[in-house]
Design a protein around this motif. Structure first.
Motif: not given
Length: 292
Positions: A136-142, A165-168, A258-259, A289-290
């Motif tokens: 994917g090209k953006c963050p994912l929320v489950v 990336a996760a911290l951001a 992070g992924s 993901r970064p």
């Protein structure tokens, strides 16, 4: 994250889990003043139905009617949570995973429920979530488990690019929600001990913990300057990451990882830690993901 015009996208399949994801996403859109896009992907059967009873066109029409009904129900649920959020819906004759990966290119956030209805939609959350985390090209929320509204945002930290990336994502989320942030770094005995053994030094566990705390403080310093409004709780544990994240996630409103990473969070993409969180996280889970 992408700009404010980028939508939050939710995969809809008629399940109660998907409706929970829609409601979560609608609330998130209201916080960020972002539009909400609801999509449904379906595949037409090529065999297994009696043509004397229904033609291919009739089957397609019936599937599309069902898809439209699910999307209408989901849109109503979203408006019930956030009446001012712009909601659009669209159905596609395409498998769910393929569709959602394509949708992620223009989305600020992808959102899935924790369970689907089966092969007709392709929203089998485990494989779909891991595919989106990978491609994917953006963050994912489950959206799963129980969100604790007054709880913290919990983020796993290990110093890798995906951890940054996760911290951001976690700091922005905590700031927008007015929530505290728990930054969690784990280290495991066998990893540290093997490194010391290789260099023929005796392990000083107290020193290891001090080093890990210092490393965590360094990782957080820039983010705390950028988000001075966020109260941060630093936690360093001699524990397995999945066990620590599950424990702290039980009192959280969101867990962010992070992924994939290294050190204590190795294997976050396809390994046992991320799979365990996708299937068992006690609250909604964000995978970043970064470059997202």
């Amino acid at each position: 994250m992408k700009g404010p015009a980028a939508p939050v996208v939710v995969g809809v399949d008629g399940s109660s889990s998907a409706l929970a994801a829609v409601k979560w996403a609608a609330a998130e859109c209201a916080r960020h003043h972002a539009p909400l896009r609801l999509v449904h992907g379906y595949a037409l059967p090529t065999r297994g139905y009696p043509e004397m009873v229904m033609t291919g066109n009739e089957i397609r029409h019936a599937i599309e009617e069902q898809a439209d009904a699910w999307l209408t129900e989901a849109a109503a649920a979203a408006r019930g949570v956030a009446p001012d959020v712009e909601v659009t819906t669209e159905r596609f004759c395409e498998y769910g995973t393929t569709l959602l990966i394509a949708e992620s290119r223009d989305a600020r956030l992808m959102v899935l429920g924790s369970q689907g209805l089966g092969n007709i939609t392709g929203l089998l959350v485990g494989s779909t979530a891991l595919a989106l985390a990978s491609h994917g090209k953006c963050p994912l929320v489950v959206v799963r488990g129980t969100e604790v509204p007054d709880g913290p945002v919990v983020v796993g930290v290990d110093g890798s690019p995906t951890s940054e990336a996760a911290l951001a994502f976690a700091f922005e989320t905590a700031s927008v929600r007015g929530a505290p942030l728990t930054a969690l770094m784990c280290w495991q005995d066998f990893m540290v001990e093997s490194a010391y053994t290789a260099s023929r030094f005796t392990v000083d566990w107290g020193q290891v913990e001090q080093d890990e705390r210092r490393a965590l403080a360094e990782r957080l310093a820039g983010w705390q300057e950028k988000y001075p409004d966020v109260v941060v709780n630093r936690v360093v544990l001699r524990d397995r990451p999945v066990r620590a994240l599950m424990r702290y996630g039980a009192e959280a409103q969101l867990v962010v990882v992070g992924s994939h990473g290294h050190g204590g969070f190795a294997g976050m993409l396809l390994g046992s830690t991320s799979q365990a969180l996708v299937y068992n996280a006690p609250c909604p889970l964000a995978i970043v993901r970064p470059g997202d």
